[in-house]
Design an enzyme around this catalytic site. Structure first.
Site, PDB file in Angstrom:
ATOM      1  N   TYR A   1       0.857  -1.186   0.000  1.00 13.29           N
ATOM      2  CA  TYR A   1       0.000   0.000   0.000  1.00 13.29           C
ATOM      3  C   TYR A   1       0.892   1.235   0.000  1.00 13.29           C
ATOM      4  CZ  TYR A   1      -4.088   2.880   1.349  1.00 13.29           C
ATOM      5  OH  TYR A   1      -5.101   3.801   1.408  1.00 13.29           O
TER       6      TYR A   1
ATOM      7  N   LYS B   1      -0.931  -1.053  -4.271  1.00 10.71           N
ATOM      8  CA  LYS B   1      -2.102  -0.188  -4.226  1.00 10.71           C
ATOM      9  C   LYS B   1      -1.582   1.233  -4.382  1.00 10.71           C
ATOM     10  CE  LYS B   1      -6.007   1.306  -1.380  1.00 10.71           C
ATOM     11  NZ  LYS B   1      -6.675   1.222  -0.053  1.00 10.71           N
TER      12      LYS B   1
END
Length: 307
Positions: free
Chosen positions: A137, A165
């Site tokens: 992330y 992400k």
């Protein structure tokens, strides 16, 4: 090692609560069924939208076990890891695997602002400790740590670090990642308001927020975009944008829970220190939702398009 096709729509699912602050599994199942029927490609549990900061680890593992049981392998269940220490992150990763998670979403260390070398060491330590596919992330806006291209060069040594992400809010980073690494890392847009742009320039998927309230519209945009039907996707995206902007506000949990309540697949219950919306703020967000529902578009047949 389990395999995940990091392409498509991956909802960052809300964690619904009862009015006595327990996980509402019945409402979770109702939302999960709506997501699966809409054609999502996987789910992510215990992320920011899932109120990770207020979930106990045993609640998170129980939610993973529950989702894995309900889905029965039809789509993968990914568990989020947001811990303060390397040892805690490793323990959570290992327990997540025991609970049946097919993959992990991994945030940088929480609270301590690690430098580049420390962040890479943290990610690699978790990757080495568990043989599950990992989605990094990358969200420097909210978590103050940028995972740079140079850092991804080092992370490429871990075969189970497979995707990112992409939440830098700079769409050119999709191009930079592709130019540097080709298809080594799958790129999933993590910012709802940049989703169509990111998909159009090569992102493989979308970790979505408003999908919690509008799963069919979200998946339709993704599939139409990937089928090259950009004009049709854009029509839905333009309608969706006032709602998608709810995803980039500090109270995104309350806002999106309000939207999911309006569409019948959520409730407004949140866990303290969060509080329910009140007064003019409630009225303002509700008005955005009501306007969108009044003009909700008729979707083309999209489930027949490749996912």
């Amino acid at each position: 090692m389990a395999q995940i096709n990091w392409q498509g729509v991956f909802p960052a699912l809300l964690t619904p609560f009862t009015n006595d602050d327990r996980i509402d599994y019945d409402l979770f199942d109702k939302n999960l069924q709506a997501q699966e029927a809409a054609g999502v490609n996987g789910i992510i549990l215990g992320g920011s939208l899932g109120e990770a900061s207020s979930l106990q680890n045993d609640e998170k593992y129980a939610l993973v076990r529950h989702a894995v049981s309900r889905l029965d392998g039809r789509i993968p269940v990914i568990m989020n890891i947001a811990e303060q220490t390397t040892s805690a992150a490793i323990e959570v990763a290992q327990e997540g695997k025991k609970a049946g998670a097919a993959g992990l979403m991994l945030l940088p260390p929480m609270r301590y602002k690690a430098d580049d070398a420390e962040t890479v060491a943290y990610f690699l330590a978790v990757a080495k400790a568990v043989d599950l596919p990992i989605l990094i992330y990358n969200n420097p806006v909210d978590y103050k740590i940028m995972v740079t291209l140079e850092m991804f060069e080092q992370l490429a040594a871990a075969p189970n670090i497979q995707a990112v992400k992409e939440s830098t809010r700079d769409t050119t980073n999709v191009i930079r990642m592709t130019n540097r690494f080709g298809d080594r890392f799958k790129i999933l847009c993590g910012v709802d308001t940049l989703a169509l742009e990111s998909l159009a320039i090569g992102a493989h998927g979308w970790v979505a927020g408003l999908v919690d309230a509008f799963p069919r519209e979200t998946v339709a945009i993704y599939r139409l975009a990937k089928a090259g039907r950009i004009a049709e996707a854009l029509t839905i995206y333009r309608w969706f944008m006032p709602l998608l902007e709810l995803d980039i506000h500090p109270k995104l949990v309350q806002y999106i829970k309000l939207a999911a309540t309006a569409t019948g697949i959520g409730s407004t219950h949140v866990r303290a220190p969060r509080l329910p919306l009140q007064g003019s703020e409630l009225a303002s967000v509700q008005a955005i939702i009501d306007r969108a529902l009044a003009a909700r578009p008729v979707l083309p047949e999209y489930l027949n398009l490749p996912s």
